[in-house]
Design a protein around this motif. Structure first.
Motif, PDB file in Angstrom:
ATOM      1  N   GLU A  75     -22.420 -18.374   3.253  1.00 39.06           N
ATOM      2  CA  GLU A  75     -23.546 -17.644   2.642  1.00 39.06           C
ATOM      3  C   GLU A  75     -23.398 -16.168   2.969  1.00 39.06           C
ATOM      4  O   GLU A  75     -23.076 -15.797   4.097  1.00 39.06           O
ATOM      5  CB  GLU A  75     -24.895 -18.194   3.131  1.00 39.06           C
ATOM      6  CG  GLU A  75     -26.073 -17.488   2.471  1.00 39.06           C
ATOM      7  CD  GLU A  75     -27.394 -18.257   2.514  1.00 39.06           C
ATOM      8  OE1 GLU A  75     -27.383 -19.469   2.804  1.00 39.06           O
ATOM      9  OE2 GLU A  75     -28.445 -17.634   2.246  1.00 39.06           O
ATOM     10  N   CYS A  93     -18.273 -22.228   6.153  1.00 42.15           N
ATOM     11  CA  CYS A  93     -19.578 -22.210   6.818  1.00 42.15           C
ATOM     12  C   CYS A  93     -19.840 -20.926   7.617  1.00 42.15           C
ATOM     13  O   CYS A  93     -20.676 -20.918   8.516  1.00 42.15           O
ATOM     14  CB  CYS A  93     -19.751 -23.451   7.699  1.00 42.15           C
ATOM     15  SG  CYS A  93     -21.477 -23.963   7.842  1.00 42.15           S
ATOM     16  N   LYS A 145     -21.693 -17.497   8.011  1.00 40.07           N
ATOM     17  CA  LYS A 145     -22.964 -17.007   7.479  1.00 40.07           C
ATOM     18  C   LYS A 145     -23.050 -15.501   7.753  1.00 40.07           C
ATOM     19  O   LYS A 145     -22.972 -15.081   8.916  1.00 40.07           O
ATOM     20  CB  LYS A 145     -24.139 -17.725   8.145  1.00 40.07           C
ATOM     21  CG  LYS A 145     -24.063 -19.256   8.095  1.00 40.07           C
ATOM     22  CD  LYS A 145     -24.109 -19.823   6.680  1.00 40.07           C
ATOM     23  CE  LYS A 145     -24.127 -21.349   6.698  1.00 40.07           C
ATOM     24  NZ  LYS A 145     -24.085 -21.925   5.331  1.00 40.07           N
ATOM     25  N   TYR A 164     -17.686 -21.048  10.857  1.00 41.00           N
ATOM     26  CA  TYR A 164     -18.966 -21.209  11.561  1.00 41.00           C
ATOM     27  C   TYR A 164     -19.444 -19.938  12.263  1.00 41.00           C
ATOM     28  O   TYR A 164     -20.481 -19.950  12.931  1.00 41.00           O
ATOM     29  CB  TYR A 164     -18.918 -22.380  12.563  1.00 41.00           C
ATOM     30  CG  TYR A 164     -18.494 -23.667  11.904  1.00 41.00           C
ATOM     31  CD1 TYR A 164     -19.389 -24.366  11.101  1.00 41.00           C
ATOM     32  CD2 TYR A 164     -17.190 -24.133  12.010  1.00 41.00           C
ATOM     33  CE1 TYR A 164     -18.993 -25.517  10.435  1.00 41.00           C
ATOM     34  CE2 TYR A 164     -16.790 -25.283  11.357  1.00 41.00           C
ATOM     35  CZ  TYR A 164     -17.693 -25.971  10.568  1.00 41.00           C
ATOM     36  OH  TYR A 164     -17.296 -27.099   9.911  1.00 41.00           O
TER      37      TYR A 164
END
Lengths: 364, 364, 364
Positions: free
Chosen positions: A229, A249, A251, A267
């Motif tokens: 995102e 993943c 962000k 992550y």
């Protein structure tokens, strides 16, 4: 909770457990239709306990059910008529249920291409995609299943968008970039602009200097993995030769700058206003605080945490927390300390002189 | 090197020398079709040596030819069959050749105005310009030869764009601004928004304060000279009375803020996330690091370098390198030092007391 | 002053006083048609004195009239034929008159919706609004009287825009947000993107870690009060549950990030590149300097001033000025001090040792 999340629809705890897991303690047929904090929930609402601080509220809540961890459930005095869904991570469970309620409450959008969109005949758009007003898709682009391109989005030549990607309004993706499945990009973000690279081609010095900066062509792209995102007005530059890589993943918050040829490990989360210069390699599971600056060509190990407003100028090879920022204090006090700080070497020299003087005396 | 840069076309070293200069050592009829690093190039590729570190690779490279400086060529042991183009600045030469290969590999775009663009009849657009989808050009704007306006670009009233300007998607240029020849602006950048100026018009103090901020109209514009490049989502404000001025060949990275009435001197480069407050005057050939903050109404001499994340609050009248940032260290160590830092005056007072005590003893 | 502010129209001092207040000293029938600095104004122009420094220029100005405070007027030697408008705040008066001249000089725009705009039939747009090219307005949006939406603006579902709002090109307002009367938002700004919230749902440690970040749905909106101005490419996130709130007459510069669930108190100004993390509560009449970073979940009292590039990590409960930034100095000098700074505890230990040694001697 804002009205946007409520819906006429309600769901039994049994059905929630079937979809999201967890064990029911109490009445599995209890129905809930929305979420609320423990102290505000009513009997048609689901609350959650994720922070010990709120444990006493479980004793008094009127919620229809409470998401709770096994360990916390043991601390709760028996409550007649209160229902629980027991799950190791009530906060993540809450997030998943909240998303499900929102999906139910959000008006369904029909697949298809808005009449005002401009799709090159050489692009390939899945029939299940939703292409908004004034969207532009250039030749060779491939748009996956159920992709949503909001108004004003611009997709360059040969871009590949995986299934279920959602680009909010006015996002620009430059030619050749690749976004994995379920990637979300917020409004105004720019993926794949040219990296900042210029070769100096100057002769002479000072006022007599002539020449100019020669642009280094940026022929890499940006390769973004699944479930990333990216925040509003963030910019991620294309690589100079190889690609800039954002792993799964990751962000990234708003107004973040990521330079050409960076790799951001899976992550990792990056808070707003951070800036990462080119060719830097950030590990997996890192946490980069707001407004952090990271120099180019450095490497951060996995599990590195950099606190807000700190600056990283060298590689950090070990996991752990790193800092270089001061908290603001009274302006006059700060200036006093800052003046001394600028002359710390003089302070040190005075200590040296004292030590020497004492040593000399000892010898007396 | 990404496939985007290769092309079916190949070119002789003789032809390269004709177009870009340099002296050929070896076979002038050798053909190359793309660029590659020394250790990866094959006989159809051109490599370059710009860093002494890679000198040994020249001994082993399989490249069709190597860009090299006269000084470095002398250090190379004779290599049977290896060809060179000798040039004082191999890196800049490489950049120019790379751009030429890209231009050949990029699909030609037909001049003309996309059917969905909205061009005011009072605007003047050169027939050779390429106006993309959903572009807006307002009255009185003048668009030069071969200008490219990508999808979603908005050009305000009376804007002048020089020849060969390229504005990437969703760039906004406010009314009255002027961009010189060959200016490149990346996606989402905003040229000419109102400067941040408000006159306080308040009465009373504390809770009893009444009144408001009165907007100071911003009636200057932005004047950008030839060969400037501006990064994605960067913002350059219009002047309050006179213009904000960006001189020739300035290069500005992404997410940079330049306040109203600044002047940025020619050939200066500004890295990402830097912010320059209003009415500041930056010299020629300066280098402003990433996330640097510069106060308003100050002047930087020519050839000033400010390192990343530093803050400039006063004029810097001499060329040289300036800094005020700390590199991040272990969080606990930092906090220990930071706590002492906040009380440096106490540390200094203890040194004073020691000095006084020693002086007194001397007197004994 | 740029030509954009002049107009054929002139106005008498009497008419100015009628519209904007103030007392005329001199010829009330004197006409002025534009504004200029004291030293450049001619007899058809209005100048102002807001800074004591320029008092001598009042003696020599050729302006048709001068805006002046009662206190300053007393300091001016009598000037035959010079006219004054006496007002407590000449700078704010100047700003208001300048705006009036600009409004007169700006070509009138006809109300209506551009043919290329895309307005959902379920949206409500006032007949007096001006909707530009390629604008998108989604279902349920309500657009007030005389609102101006420039080219490329995107208005989400259910957004409410008060009267006289002006959104510059390519602004995005996400669904459900609310903007009060006279709000101005500059190009590229994004109102209401999702706040940055993810629940960690990981198991195991180090290389064995599995799981992912679960998005926390952001179901609040952004609620912006009357007379707010927001700079280019600034981002203001929607709330997680409750709304993010910007109170009346807040002024926000370019490239500012405001996290979810912040509240910014009325009349506060925030300079460019500042970043405010989520759930932070800033008081009224605060001044936040450029590139300031403020942590999440803290509270700033009314009338707090934070100087440029400072970082706020804890609540500031008292009005006053706060700082944590250093000004850049010569790079080598800085590095010398910075090295000592990193070992301040050792410096302190040496002082302690000296104190102990002296104490011991005293005992001798």
């Amino acid at each position: 909770m804002a009205s946007g999340t409520t819906s006429a629809m309600t769901i039994t705890l049994a059905e929630l457990a079937r979809r999201f897991g967890g064990e029911i303690v109490g009445d599995a047929q209890q129905r809930v239709g929305s979420l609320a904090p423990l102290d505000k929930a009513d009997s048609g609402q689901l609350a959650f306990l994720a922070n010990q601080k709120y444990l006493p509220q479980v004793e008094t809540t009127r919620a229809g059910a409470v998401l709770i961890s096994p360990a916390d459930l043991e601390k709760v005095a028996a409550r007649e008529g209160l229902n629980f869904i027991v799950t190791p991570n009530p906060y993540a469970y809450f997030a998943r249920v909240a998303q499900a309620f929102i999906d139910l409450a959000t008006p369904a959008v029909k697949p298809g291409v808005h009449a005002s969109a401009s799709i090159d005949p050489g692009a390939k758009v899945a029939a299940s995609a939703v292409i908004g007003a004034h969207v532009t898709v250039e030749a060779g682009a491939v748009i996956g299943e159920r992709v949503k391109l909001d108004a004003g989005v611009v997709i360059g030549r040969g871009v590949k968008l995986g299934d279920d990607v959602h680009l909010y309004p006015n996002v620009t993706v430059y030619h050749g970039c690749k976004l994995g499945a379920r990637v979300i990009v917020h409004a105004g973000a720019v993926i794949g602009a040219d990296g900042f690279g210029f070769a100096p081609d100057f002769m002479g010095e000072g006022e007599a200097r002539t020449g100019s900066w020669v642009k280094i062509p940026q022929v890499g792209a940006v390769d973004i993995a699944d479930d990333v995102e990216i925040g509003a007005n963030t910019t991620i530059d294309r690589g100079a030769m190889a690609d800039t890589v954002i792993e799964e993943c990751v962000k990234i918050d708003n107004l973040v700058q990521i330079g050409h040829n960076c790799r951001i490990g899976a992550y990792t989360v990056i808070a707003g206003c951070a800036g990462i210069a080119g060719s830097t390699n950030i590990g997996r599971h890192c946490m980069i605080g707001g407004a952090v600056g990271i120099a180019g060509h450095v490497t951060l190990a996995d599990y590195v945490i950099v606190t807000a407003q700190s600056g990283v100028s060298k590689s950090l090879t070990k996991p752990g927390m790193y800092t270089s920022a001061f908290p603001a204090v009274n302006h006059a006090d700060w200036n006093k300390s800052a003046a001394i700080m600028r002359n710390l070497d003089k302070l040190r020299d005075r200590i040296k002189a004292l030590e020497a003087a004492l040593d000399e005396r000892k010898g007396e």
